[in-house]
Design an enzyme around this catalytic site. Sequence first.
Site, short mmCIF file in Angstrom:
data_model
loop_
_atom_site.label_atom_id
_atom_site.label_comp_id
_atom_site.label_asym_id
_atom_site.label_seq_id
_atom_site.Cartn_x
_atom_site.Cartn_y
_atom_site.Cartn_z
N ASP A 256 0.55 -1.07 -0.15
CA ASP A 256 0.55 0.05 -0.06
C ASP A 256 0.25 1.08 -0.06
O ASP A 256 2.40 1.61 0.23
CB ASP A 256 -1.23 -0.08 1.67
CG ASP A 256 -2.02 0.79 0.86
OD1 ASP A 256 -2.99 0.68 1.58
OD2 ASP A 256 -2.39 1.68 -0.16
C1 GLC Z 1 -4.56 4.46 -0.58
C2 GLC Z 1 -5.37 3.49 -0.05
C3 GLC Z 1 -5.10 1.90 -0.97
C4 GLC Z 1 -4.68 2.91 -2.44
C5 GLC Z 1 -3.40 3.19 -2.54
C6 GLC Z 1 -3.12 4.06 -4.24
O1 GLC Z 1 -3.70 4.57 0.66
O2 GLC Z 1 -4.87 2.62 1.16
O3 GLC Z 1 -6.82 1.44 -1.29
O4 GLC Z 1 -5.36 1.64 -4.02
O5 GLC Z 1 -3.38 4.35 -1.20
O6 GLC Z 1 -3.95 5.32 -4.02
#
Ligand code: GLC
Length: 727
Positions: A256
């Site tokens: 993430d």
């Molecule tokens: C965010 C979310 C994730 C997302 C990623 C990119 O913090 O937790 O679900 O795909 O970052 O935006």
Amino acid sequence: MRLLSPFLPVAVSLVLLSCSQSDPMEKRIDELIGQMTLGEKIAMIHAQSKFSAPGVPRLGVPELWTDDGPHGVRPETLWDEWSAAGWTNDSCTVYPALTALAATWDRSLSGLYGRSVGEEARYRRKNVLLGPGVNICRTPLCGRNFEYMGEDPFLAGQMAVPYIQGLQSNNVACCVKHYALNNQEFERSGINVNVDDRTLYEIYLPAFKTAVQEGEAWSIMSSYNRYENEYVSHNPRLLKDILKGEWAWDGAVISDWGAVHDTKGAATGGLDLEFGSHTNGVDVGASNAYDSYYMAAAYKKGIEDGTYSEEELNDKVRRVLRLNFRTQMGGNFGSMCSPEHYADARRIASEGIVLLQNKDGLLPLKGEGGKIVVLGENAIRPMAVGGSSSSLKAQKEVSPLEGIRAAFAGWNVVYERAYQGEPTVTGRYNYGLYDLTDPRSDRQLLSDALAAISDADYVIFVGGLNKNKMQDCEGRDRLDYHLPYGQEAVIEALSAARKDLIFINLSGSPVAMPFADKVGAILQGWYLGSEAGNALADVLSGAVNPSGKLPFTFPKELSDGPVKTERQYPGVQDENGRWQVYYDEGIYVGYRWYDSRDVEPQWPFGYGLSYTSFDYGKASASSKKMGKSLSFKIPVTNCGTVAGAEVVQLYVRDMEASVDRPFKELKAFEKVYLEPGQTKTVTLTIDRDALCFFDAAKHEWVAEPGDFQALIGSSSRDIRAVVDFRL
Ligand code: GLC
């Protein structure tokens, strides 16, 4: 001719090779790894921009582009930024939120969804769409329930697989998220989840396992939180032992954004591709942040001085190259915002709407050309934007009011605000701005609404939550189970004047409905995307007979649920100040809890009404004993005057287990479409695995011989047939 000329685009080489050797991709990857420098390998396993990672230009390996999901393709951002780049050609079709997809209980619609959104991602040249989310709805307060697929791991897994396969049929990889145990937003970036093994294996892993083993997901996103006091992105137990070991998965783990905190952890813990580091998931990193990523310069140095093995690095590179190749082949070019995509979005949306209450057959609306009064802020509020990372720039978004006006063109459709929540959107990026400020006081809004409804033929109140912070939005959880902005009092006042009030709840999570017995009809309207208003109008007009079923329980009160203590939710700080949350309820999540404690919910898991009614005949089993599998047949008849669809659910009950087991667990379901008067025999098949519980001591799945029951019904609390069988 040298088939493997590095100057031929990779895809062409692969296509040429595919006729001559088995598995050319692995062979090509071996070749490439042999040709890549250490610098090229290190570059490939971490981001080069907010949403992309580098390829190997020298060897013809293209860059890898990701983007959010899961309900549509996020607008382009600037190279290093979260906020939108301001393009004018990156608006998208907004598909229904995943809770609405889960509520269809229709695997074919999930496949349609994945194919359709995959075409948009392909057209926008994305290799990876960051979704679907399959985290279990453990608490109704979790800010991201709307992006997930409910409280039951079997339903979530079954409904994720076709989405994944549909998406990947476009050569766009899914990225199933957030693996694992990311069931709340409160302190998500570091909270440590304490959960026993049996619960982990029976509740929180199965949807991911199904996504990997049945869905053949090409990538998975490691979550922000900790497990066993180690960040999941560095967690060898979850990433290596379970995901890549027990499940024998060959895909790439993508962190993430900002979920990586340590070189050693990332290098040796099973992570393959690092994104978003040096940001708190929201702000920008330093311009040279990419060199200081944990799997960048520091990792390269560690390889050079022998701290880390090149073989381990090669495994990461192999998995990222696989992800790259799987998404670069195939000649399709996708499509964007096409009439077909809007039709897909509308069909999924109208099939996901759940009819919760319909006193005296109030719905569908009858008569010609009367007066309809539509009330509530959510009747006019855009919902595609907001919610944070799943926020989308809709090319088109039909509001409930617009949809009702279009479907009831011959009627006098009047709108009154009735309540004012937050007139602007928060929790969004620099697009989709709007301001719905109404100068009237709350009292004035209500009295204007009361005046309008006195002579109305129908009164429709569209309320619920929205995508603002502390609503259905990433990064924060809700602070209250009840509807915000004084809606309950407004609904009470309106229903005192009109007992036939129709309440449409737009939310991605369960909410309290203490007014349920004071209103006429209730629809769970989810966040339905571009075609929201048209889909709701389809159901209100009867053009579509609602067939959705709830993917999670609506408890009457939050306190009825399994989460009773601070340590269970939102968690407590330990002596080192680290946040700890304890899943003390174990496997008793959702209906498993309400059944075992015989607590009557407001609306049960799997519940949803229709404009027709269904009669279940006598059920039969293919055998009295479980062999490799066991099939149950049950005739279902549409007893009404309109065509409709019924979701026949099969729950398994273990009559004599050596361990405590839930009263029932969903193990099969089929959606059947029936003309008036038509009968179809529905077949529901389970295998031996459906009888198992996870024995943590033995670390294996166990099915104990003895008596079982198949409970077949229309919801988890509306069992129409019970069939005994033995193992
Ligand atoms: C965010 C979310 C994730 C997302 C990623 C990119 O913090 O937790 O679900 O795909 O970052 O935006």
